[in-house]
Design an enzyme around this catalytic site. Sequence first.
Site, short mmCIF file in Angstrom:
data_model
loop_
_atom_site.label_atom_id
_atom_site.label_comp_id
_atom_site.label_asym_id
_atom_site.label_seq_id
_atom_site.Cartn_x
_atom_site.Cartn_y
_atom_site.Cartn_z
N ASP A 165 -7.76 -6.98 1.63
CA ASP A 165 -6.79 -7.10 2.70
C ASP A 165 -7.44 -6.49 3.92
OD1 ASP A 165 -6.30 -4.15 1.80
OD2 ASP A 165 -5.31 -4.33 3.74
N ASP A 175 0.87 -1.17 0.00
CA ASP A 175 0.00 0.00 0.00
C ASP A 175 0.91 1.23 0.00
OD1 ASP A 175 -2.12 1.70 0.04
OD2 ASP A 175 -2.90 1.08 1.99
N1 PRF Z 1 -6.27 4.15 0.43
C1 PRF Z 1 -5.09 3.46 0.55
N2 PRF Z 1 -5.01 2.38 1.36
C2 PRF Z 1 -6.10 2.00 2.06
C3 PRF Z 1 -7.33 2.67 1.96
C4 PRF Z 1 -7.43 3.81 1.10
O1 PRF Z 1 -8.46 4.45 0.94
C5 PRF Z 1 -8.21 2.00 2.82
C6 PRF Z 1 -9.62 2.33 3.09
N3 PRF Z 1 -10.34 1.33 3.69
C7 PRF Z 1 -7.49 0.95 3.40
N4 PRF Z 1 -6.22 0.97 2.94
N5 PRF Z 1 -4.03 3.84 -0.13
#
Ligand code: PRF
Length: 376
Positions: free
Chosen positions: A271, A92
């Site tokens: 996830d 992420d």
């Molecule tokens: N953006 C990013 N990672 C995330 C989210 C998001 O909106 C969320 C929202 N549940 C979890 N992980 N980049």
Amino acid sequence: MQFNLEKTDPESQARAGTITLDHGPVETPIFMPVGTVGTVKGVHQRELSQDINPDIILGNTYHLYLRPQTDILEKAGGIHKFMNWDRNILTDSGGYQVYSLSANRKIKEEGVKFKSHIDGSMHFFTPENVMEIQRTIGADIIMAFDECTPYPCDYKYAKRSMHMTHRWLDRCISHLEKTPLKYDYNQTFFPIVQGSTYKDLRKQSAEYIASVGAAGNAIGGLSVGEPAEEMYAMTEVVTDILPEDKPRYLMGVGTPINLLENIALGIDMFDCVMPTRNGRNGMLFTAHGSINIKNKKWEDDFSPIDDMDITWVDTAYSKAYVRHLFKVKELLGMQIATIHNLGFYLWLVREARKHILAGDFTSWKNKMVKQMDKRL
Ligand code: PRF
């Protein structure tokens, strides 16, 4: 990356497919265990690969950038080598952690200035440097830098934020094109749909994200406190627009029931920290509902923690024993709960896949949702 769509459920939007990445195939629908700082908390890589057996796990740019820091990951030859995991990894972008964890963050068009939750030091994330950091970490799938709006969020803010996320996406893409791969395998980039809980914004964002033609697409900004029905309504608006022949990833979702309902709406990847984090707090998920293993009622219940025997821990340990471990705060209790919960989540998505392929997903899903909606 290649995505092969194998079957769509006749009564819903549920799909079964295979994503092919350089660290092996990923059968969908998939749940990705969360390995925030380069470890799925409480689980050895051997248990993870042999007992839980996911084709892909998740890591976090925000955390890995702060510790061990990117220079160490580069010296190690990338995250796979560093953590001894030779299957796929997705990172992420930090577009969520920066808002949920760091203090004093300042969001501007250029990027986000934030204070580390570890030592209070100041840092700056931009779409450009987050792409470079993700190149160095070296995951197989890397995410766009976005802003995840809170819930509730007023319309004006949500709209402005969505447009900024779209401009950031353009910057991510043009910078990635100029940033060579660091290791001898490919990286696939996924953009992220935002738009809070507003249908018109979600529609606009999904159209924009679809227009960039990425190999896979993600949906962010959900499961941030809104009622489940609102989340499903947003998923439906977005999956209607995102291309059918690309995988769709719903970020940070969710409960076992959320997984099945969103699979029915056409989501392929998930996830969530829930199986690991809630497991460490003594919550066990099962096909018959959830268990708070710390509850006094399990004190002398010597039956297996889950007679379904999905992972070996399910029948190796009794409820009374695992309750005892939690009561005396022994590490083993958390380890057992984590292996059990991840084993259950992976079982659930594999069963979903089996039923999609067999053509009876919807009736199975409805039965499971009813069955799992209990506290034992
Ligand atoms: N953006 C990013 N990672 C995330 C989210 C998001 O909106 C969320 C929202 N549940 C979890 N992980 N980049």
